[in-house]
Structures are given as structure tokens and as C-alpha cells.
Design a protein around this motif. Structure first.
Motif, PDB file in Angstrom:
ATOM      1  N   SER A  43      11.143  -3.928  -4.788  1.00 16.26           N
ATOM      2  CA  SER A  43      10.764  -2.566  -5.158  1.00 16.26           C
ATOM      3  C   SER A  43      10.000  -2.542  -6.479  1.00 16.26           C
ATOM      4  CB  SER A  43      12.015  -1.693  -5.266  1.00 16.26           C
ATOM      5  OG  SER A  43      11.691  -0.380  -5.683  1.00 16.26           O
ATOM      6  N   TYR A  44      10.543  -3.207  -7.493  1.00 10.80           N
ATOM      7  CA  TYR A  44       9.883  -3.227  -8.804  1.00 10.80           C
ATOM      8  C   TYR A  44       8.500  -3.881  -8.723  1.00 10.80           C
ATOM      9  CZ  TYR A  44      14.132  -1.772 -11.283  1.00 10.80           C
ATOM     10  OH  TYR A  44      15.215  -1.065 -11.753  1.00 10.80           O
ATOM     11  N   THR A  45       8.392  -4.919  -7.904  1.00 15.45           N
ATOM     12  CA  THR A  45       7.115  -5.619  -7.774  1.00 15.45           C
ATOM     13  C   THR A  45       6.055  -4.713  -7.167  1.00 15.45           C
ATOM     14  OG1 THR A  45       8.246  -7.748  -7.539  1.00 15.45           O
ATOM     15  CG2 THR A  45       5.974  -7.623  -6.762  1.00 15.45           C
ATOM     16  N   LEU A  46       6.418  -4.016  -6.106  1.00 19.86           N
ATOM     17  CA  LEU A  46       5.465  -3.103  -5.488  1.00 19.86           C
ATOM     18  C   LEU A  46       5.098  -1.955  -6.419  1.00 19.86           C
ATOM     19  CD1 LEU A  46       6.791  -2.918  -1.815  1.00 19.86           C
ATOM     20  CD2 LEU A  46       4.624  -3.899  -2.579  1.00 19.86           C
ATOM     21  N   ASN A  47       6.095  -1.379  -7.080  1.00 13.68           N
ATOM     22  CA  ASN A  47       5.809  -0.264  -7.984  1.00 13.68           C
ATOM     23  C   ASN A  47       4.923  -0.690  -9.146  1.00 13.68           C
ATOM     24  OD1 ASN A  47       7.294   1.498  -6.443  1.00 13.68           O
ATOM     25  ND2 ASN A  47       9.126   1.404  -7.710  1.00 13.68           N
ATOM     26  N   ALA A  48       5.106  -1.939  -9.600  1.00 17.80           N
ATOM     27  CA  ALA A  48       4.325  -2.422 -10.741  1.00 17.80           C
ATOM     28  C   ALA A  48       2.874  -2.694 -10.377  1.00 17.80           C
ATOM     29  CB  ALA A  48       4.960  -3.694 -11.312  1.00 17.80           C
ATOM     30  N   TRP A  49       2.633  -3.216  -9.177  1.00 17.43           N
ATOM     31  CA  TRP A  49       1.306  -3.723  -8.848  1.00 17.43           C
ATOM     32  C   TRP A  49       0.569  -2.937  -7.762  1.00 17.43           C
ATOM     33  CZ3 TRP A  49      -0.914  -6.342 -12.340  1.00 17.43           C
ATOM     34  CH2 TRP A  49      -0.181  -7.223 -13.157  1.00 17.43           C
ATOM     35  N   ALA A  50       1.236  -2.061  -7.031  1.00 15.54           N
ATOM     36  CA  ALA A  50       0.542  -1.301  -5.985  1.00 15.54           C
ATOM     37  C   ALA A  50      -0.613  -0.463  -6.527  1.00 15.54           C
ATOM     38  CB  ALA A  50       1.523  -0.429  -5.211  1.00 15.54           C
ATOM     39  N   PRO A  51      -0.468   0.233  -7.677  1.00 12.88           N
ATOM     40  CA  PRO A  51      -1.630   0.974  -8.179  1.00 12.88           C
ATOM     41  C   PRO A  51      -2.839   0.080  -8.445  1.00 12.88           C
ATOM     42  CG  PRO A  51       0.369   1.760  -9.238  1.00 12.88           C
ATOM     43  CD  PRO A  51       0.752   0.531  -8.470  1.00 12.88           C
ATOM     44  N   SER A  52      -2.611  -1.071  -9.085  1.00 11.12           N
ATOM     45  CA  SER A  52      -3.721  -1.996  -9.330  1.00 11.12           C
ATOM     46  C   SER A  52      -4.277  -2.561  -8.028  1.00 11.12           C
ATOM     47  CB  SER A  52      -3.261  -3.141 -10.240  1.00 11.12           C
ATOM     48  OG  SER A  52      -3.007  -2.670 -11.542  1.00 11.12           O
ATOM     49  N   PHE A  53      -3.399  -2.729  -7.028  1.00 15.83           N
ATOM     50  CA  PHE A  53      -3.841  -3.206  -5.717  1.00 15.83           C
ATOM     51  C   PHE A  53      -4.854  -2.242  -5.098  1.00 15.83           C
ATOM     52  CE2 PHE A  53      -2.718  -2.273  -1.184  1.00 15.83           C
ATOM     53  CZ  PHE A  53      -3.467  -3.293  -0.591  1.00 15.83           C
ATOM     54  N   PHE A  54      -4.576  -0.944  -5.143  1.00 18.95           N
ATOM     55  CA  PHE A  54      -5.505   0.033  -4.588  1.00 18.95           C
ATOM     56  C   PHE A  54      -6.795   0.108  -5.409  1.00 18.95           C
ATOM     57  CE2 PHE A  54      -1.683   1.646  -2.434  1.00 18.95           C
ATOM     58  CZ  PHE A  54      -2.191   1.847  -1.171  1.00 18.95           C
ATOM     59  N   ILE A  55      -6.673  -0.010  -6.717  1.00 19.14           N
ATOM     60  CA  ILE A  55      -7.857   0.050  -7.581  1.00 19.14           C
ATOM     61  C   ILE A  55      -8.747  -1.173  -7.360  1.00 19.14           C
ATOM     62  CG2 ILE A  55      -8.625  -0.023  -9.989  1.00 19.14           C
ATOM     63  CD1 ILE A  55      -6.095   1.662 -10.665  1.00 19.14           C
ATOM     64  N   ARG A  56      -8.132  -2.352  -7.300  1.00 14.13           N
ATOM     65  CA  ARG A  56      -8.911  -3.588  -7.188  1.00 14.13           C
ATOM     66  C   ARG A  56      -9.416  -3.827  -5.763  1.00 14.13           C
ATOM     67  NH1 ARG A  56      -5.197  -7.906 -10.708  1.00 14.13           N
ATOM     68  NH2 ARG A  56      -4.866  -6.538 -12.521  1.00 14.13           N
ATOM     69  N   SER A  57      -8.585  -3.547  -4.772  1.00 14.77           N
ATOM     70  CA  SER A  57      -8.942  -3.894  -3.388  1.00 14.77           C
ATOM     71  C   SER A  57      -9.806  -2.844  -2.706  1.00 14.77           C
ATOM     72  CB  SER A  57      -7.669  -4.118  -2.563  1.00 14.77           C
ATOM     73  OG  SER A  57      -6.908  -5.194  -3.079  1.00 14.77           O
ATOM     74  N   TYR A  58      -9.624  -1.579  -3.054  1.00 17.87           N
ATOM     75  CA  TYR A  58     -10.325  -0.503  -2.340  1.00 17.87           C
ATOM     76  C   TYR A  58     -11.231   0.327  -3.241  1.00 17.87           C
ATOM     77  CZ  TYR A  58      -6.642  -1.689   1.004  1.00 17.87           C
ATOM     78  OH  TYR A  58      -5.787  -2.355   1.849  1.00 17.87           O
ATOM     79  N   GLY A  59     -11.224   0.023  -4.544  1.00 11.52           N
ATOM     80  CA  GLY A  59     -12.097   0.753  -5.453  1.00 11.52           C
ATOM     81  C   GLY A  59     -11.645   2.165  -5.757  1.00 11.52           C
ATOM     82  N   TRP A  60     -10.379   2.473  -5.519  1.00 12.47           N
ATOM     83  CA  TRP A  60      -9.877   3.811  -5.831  1.00 12.47           C
ATOM     84  C   TRP A  60      -9.821   4.009  -7.347  1.00 12.47           C
ATOM     85  CZ3 TRP A  60      -5.262   5.584  -2.258  1.00 12.47           C
ATOM     86  CH2 TRP A  60      -5.738   5.701  -0.950  1.00 12.47           C
ATOM     87  N   SER A  61      -9.919   5.242  -7.790  1.00  9.87           N
ATOM     88  CA  SER A  61      -9.736   5.564  -9.213  1.00  9.87           C
ATOM     89  C   SER A  61      -8.247   5.649  -9.531  1.00  9.87           C
ATOM     90  CB  SER A  61     -10.399   6.897  -9.531  1.00  9.87           C
ATOM     91  OG  SER A  61      -9.704   7.961  -8.878  1.00  9.87           O
ATOM     92  N   ALA A  62      -7.929   5.639 -10.819  1.00 17.64           N
ATOM     93  CA  ALA A  62      -6.529   5.767 -11.232  1.00 17.64           C
ATOM     94  C   ALA A  62      -5.951   7.115 -10.795  1.00 17.64           C
ATOM     95  CB  ALA A  62      -6.414   5.603 -12.743  1.00 17.64           C
ATOM     96  N   ALA A  63      -6.747   8.169 -10.910  1.00 21.30           N
ATOM     97  CA  ALA A  63      -6.274   9.496 -10.510  1.00 21.30           C
ATOM     98  C   ALA A  63      -6.021   9.562  -9.007  1.00 21.30           C
ATOM     99  CB  ALA A  63      -7.288  10.553 -10.916  1.00 21.30           C
ATOM    100  N   GLN A  64      -6.939   9.022  -8.217  1.00 20.56           N
ATOM    101  CA  GLN A  64      -6.782   9.017  -6.759  1.00 20.56           C
ATOM    102  C   GLN A  64      -5.564   8.189  -6.350  1.00 20.56           C
ATOM    103  OE1 GLN A  64     -10.159   7.316  -4.749  1.00 20.56           O
ATOM    104  NE2 GLN A  64      -9.510   7.990  -2.709  1.00 20.56           N
ATOM    105  N   THR A  65      -5.407   7.034  -6.969  1.00 18.77           N
ATOM    106  CA  THR A  65      -4.269   6.162  -6.671  1.00 18.77           C
ATOM    107  C   THR A  65      -2.961   6.825  -7.054  1.00 18.77           C
ATOM    108  OG1 THR A  65      -5.626   4.190  -7.027  1.00 18.77           O
ATOM    109  CG2 THR A  65      -3.235   3.918  -7.154  1.00 18.77           C
ATOM    110  N   GLY A  66      -2.938   7.408  -8.252  1.00 14.26           N
ATOM    111  CA  GLY A  66      -1.708   8.045  -8.717  1.00 14.26           C
ATOM    112  C   GLY A  66      -1.260   9.162  -7.797  1.00 14.26           C
ATOM    113  N   HIS A  67      -2.193   9.978  -7.357  1.00  9.22           N
ATOM    114  CA  HIS A  67      -1.845  11.097  -6.480  1.00  9.22           C
ATOM    115  C   HIS A  67      -1.321  10.603  -5.129  1.00  9.22           C
ATOM    116  CE1 HIS A  67      -2.082  15.155  -4.837  1.00  9.22           C
ATOM    117  NE2 HIS A  67      -2.671  14.636  -3.773  1.00  9.22           N
TER     118      HIS A  67
END
Length: 445
Positions: A250-274
């Protein structure tokens, strides 16, 4: 009439207590998890590696949470628990805001250690006061509701953080009294200060009377606690290690999932956070409440080891989703699968704390819960995010390979959790049966 009135007041007090503790737990995870959304700008401004970021997210936080937790656990067994919680909430809130005032990595590291130290007060004391405030037959549900704070907080950290980032200027800004600040620094200050209001609300809660306790003045020596743990070592060891590796995933996914979406799909921080924030809140809440409810149901049906079986089954079911989600070509498919994973992980994690309370005498709860929190955080929070960072920095040697690191690491964590759940079944049932024989009857609240 008076008996019914007193029973109603008791239940209302218990509901208020659980609601307020859940709010505090929510804020603690907002303060803890907000960093995961700020990884990329902090890395850029301070010139950090993934491994250095992972230390801020996990290891330093977990070590100081554990260092504070052990003596605080003993204090919880001897002193007013609500006063300890109040002081802890105020301290970690100030330290979170202070993260936004530092100018370098060392200062940020020290402030994150302070957040961990303050948060070490909450969960051991909360488990103890909840166990003394609600009916034993509703304990799983009550702790499940409290545990929702993890996922509400983690989700809101992303949602609120993303919304704040989207509305702040990209460059440095000048604020009254605070001076020159980067947007990520403003976010830390904004999410830290509301905790001081919650600390004030904690002062309105009366200290619950301890159950199964012949004398409040009797202080169980530490040697007696260790003797009890040795006597039931197989049950405690397998239960806590199962919880630790489930929490690691759980901690691993919560820590790195936002960066995963930003790096892999080009999402913005705001889009990822929402998007990911809403996923965590909805799936996490459903998971922990379902875990508490199903665990209570299995135990009520006479399945003494039902909670451990539930944890193992949830972890096994989560493995194929965890192996596939990071490799999805479509970000929305990955997000949907992460929602399923979050539900299954939280179903397991929401069951573990109740299983532990059912093995513990009242006067040992603070100490043993602190030991359990130390173990879970050192293994789960301390190692999980860092394992993935080491894989991206030194094995794959490419930040864009974060998805591969997650696809390898997280399923292995879940597999280990499932193995320990299976190993726990017989020793847990045996220790729980012995505890039921020695436990004094309690009138349902």
C-alpha cells in the motif's frame, strides 16, 4: 429509562470519539502523503534522486515514528491517552508546516522526522481508546471506520494538493511574513496548519475508562509484556508480518503511483491528484469498512481465525491486478485496476488491527500496538518506497522504468503477506481461544 439513556449517551460518546480520531487520522495521512504528489518539483528544485526522495517518504519518517512509538506506547498504558493524542496532533501539524519553510534537503529531512515522531502518538492510543469505548462485537467495524482515515487522508492529500498546485503560479512567489516560497512549500504550510484545530477539538473528549482492568494503578512491567509475547510468539509474529507486507504494498503504491502517471502517461500533477485521489478515497473507504464488517461476521459465526483468512484471500486476489496495472497502455485502465488493488489491500489492512486487539490484555495494548506500528512502518513504509526507488535508480537505471519496478515489486510484497497470513491461521486461532477463556465479560456498549 435511566439505563437506556446512559446506554445512548455511551454510544454517542463512542461515535464522537471514533469520528474525531478518524478526522485526526485523515489529517495525519494528508500530512504524510502530500509529499508523493510533490516528488517531481522537489526533485527538480533540490536536485534529488528517487532514492533520496524515498528516504523522505519512508525510511526517515518510519524510523522516527518507531523511535517515538515505543516509549509513547508505555506512556499510553499508564497515562491519559487523549492528552497524548492532543499533543501529538499539534506537534506533527507544526512540523508539516515547517516542511514548507526549509530551503534544503537536510532541513526537509529533519522536519519529516518530526512529522513521524508526532504521528507515533496517534494509532497506538487510538486503538486503545476505541477498544475501551465500543462494544466488542462492533470493534472490527469501529476500527475499520478509524482506518478509513488512511485512505481519505491519502486521497485528499492528492486532491487538495493537486488543486492548490493548479492555482498557484509556477514560479517563486513572495508571501507576507514567509518571504520567498516555491509552490510545493506553500502546499506543505497549507495542509499542516488545520491540524492545530483538530488538536483543540481533541481536548473536548473525555478519557474513556479502561476495560478488563482490575486496577488503573497497576502498571504491568515490560518483562511481563515480553513474556506474554513470547508465549504467543507464533500468532503475533505471523500476524504483524502479514500486516507489514500488506502495508508495504500500500505504501509503495501511494508513494509512487502519482509519479507513475506523470512519467508514464504525461499527466499533470493536478490531473493525477484529482483522478488517483478520488480512486484512493472511494476504494479505500469501501475496503476498510468491508474488511471490518466481514471480519466481525466471520468471528460472530464462530470462525476464530476468520480475520486472518480474510487478509490472506484479499492479498492473493490482488496479485494479478498489481502485476498488470503498471503495464497498461491506457492510463484509465491502469487507474481502474489500481482502484481494485486499493480495495483489496485495504480490506486486508483494515482487518489486521482488530485481529491484534483481540489478542491483547488492556494494559498491554499501548506497548504492543507501538511495537506493531514500529514493525509495520519500518518494513512497510521504511522499505517499500525505497525498494522501488533502488530498482529505478540502479537496476533499470531509468526514471521512466518506474512502471516496471512497480510491476515486479508490489506483487512480491503481496505474495509474502499472503504466505504469512496462511502461516498465522492455527497459532492465531489457538491464542485467540486462550484469550477468550481468560477475558472478563463486558457489558455491550
Amino acid at each position: 429509562m435511566n439505563l437506556h439513556h446512559n446506554l445512548t449517551k455511551s454510544r454517542l460518546r463512542a461515535a464522537y470519539l471514533v469520528a474525531l480520531l478518524t478526522l485526526a487520522y485523515t489529517l495525519s495521512f494528508i500530512d504524510r502523503q502530500i509529499l508523493s504528489l510533490l516528488v517531481e518539483p522537489i526533485k527538480h528544485d533540490l536536485s534529488l534522486s528517487d532514492t533520496e526522495i524515498s528516504v523522505l517518504q519512508g525510511l526517515a519518517f518510519a524510523v522516527f515514528m518507531g523511535i517515538g512509538g515505543l516509549p509513547i506506547g508505555r506512556l499510553i498504558d499508564r497515562s491519559r491517552r487523549m492528552s497524548i493524542i492532543t499533543a501529538g496532533v499539534a506537534f506533527w501539524s507544526v512540523m508539516t508546516a515547517a516542511c514548507g519553510l526549509v530551503k534544503g534537503y537536510t532541513g526537509l529531512l529533519l522536519c519529516r522526522m518530526g512529522v513521524g515522531l508526532g504521528e507515533s502518538t496517534l494509532t497506538p492510543a487510538a486503538y486503545s481508546v476505541i477498544s475501551d469505548s465500543v462494544s466488542p462485537r462492533r470493534l472490527g467495524l469501529a476500527i475499520g471506520v478509524y482506518s478509513m482515515g488512511v485512505y481519505i487522508g491519502a486521497g485528499l492529500a492528492l486532491i487538495i494538493g493537486g488543486a492548490v498546485i493548479a492555482r498557484l503560479p509556477v514560479d517563486t512567489m513572495i508571501l507576507p511574513l514567509l518571504g520567498e516560497m516555491r509552490p510545493w512549500q506553500v502546499v506543505f504550510v497549507a495542509v499542516g496548519l488545520p491540524g492545530l484545530v483538530v488538536a483543540l477539538l481533541m481536548m473536548t473528549v473525555r478519557e474513556p475508562m479502561r476495560r478488563h482492568d482490575e486496577s488503573f494503578a497497576v502498571k504491568i512491567p515490560l518483562s511481563q509484556v515480553f513474556h506474554y509475547l513470547r508465549e504467543h510468539r507464533f500468532a503475533f509474529t505471523s500476524l504483524i508480518l502479514c500486516q507489514s507486507f500488506a502495508a508495504m504494498s500500500s505504501y509503495t503504491l501511494n508513494a509512487w503511483a502519482p509519479s507513475f502517471f506523470i512519467r508514464s502517461y504525461g499527466w499533470s500533477a493536478a490531473q493525477t491528484g484529482h483522478a488517483y485521489g478520488i480512486t484512493i478515497v472511494v476504494s479505500g473507504m469501501l475496503g476498510v469498512v468491508s474488511g471490518g464488517f466481514l471480519g466481525d461476521h466471520l468471528v460472530a459465526k464462530g470462525f476464530v481465525g476468520g480475520r486472518m483468512s480474510l487478509m490472506g484471500a484479499a492479498m492473493i486476489c490482488a496479485i494479478p491486478f498489481a502485476a498488470s496495472a503498471p503495464l497498461m497502455a491506457n492510463p484509465h485502465a491502469a487507474l481502474l485496476m489500481l482502484g481494485v488493488i486499493t480495495f483489496l489491500i485495504t480490506l486486508a489492512i483494515g482487518t489486521g488491527p482488530t485481529a491484534l486487539q483481540e489478542l491483547l490484555p488492556n494494559r498491554m495494548r499501548g506497548t504492543v500496538n507501538a511495537m506493531a506500528v514500529l514493525t509495520v512502518n519500518l518494513i512497510g513504509l521504511g522499505l517499500g518506497p525505497t525498494i522501488v526507488a533502488l530498482l529505478t535508480d540502479y537496476v533499470f537505471a531509468d526514471p521512466l522504468k518506474l512502471r516496471d519496478a512497480l510491476a515486479w515489486a508490489v506483487p512480491m510484497m503481496m505474495l509474502v503477506a499472503a504466505i504469512f497470513a496462511g502461516l498465522s491461521l492455527k497459532p492465531y486461532a489457538r491464542s485467540r481461544s486462550q484469550r477468550l477463556l481468560t477475558q472478563q465479560p463486558v457489558e455491550n456498549a
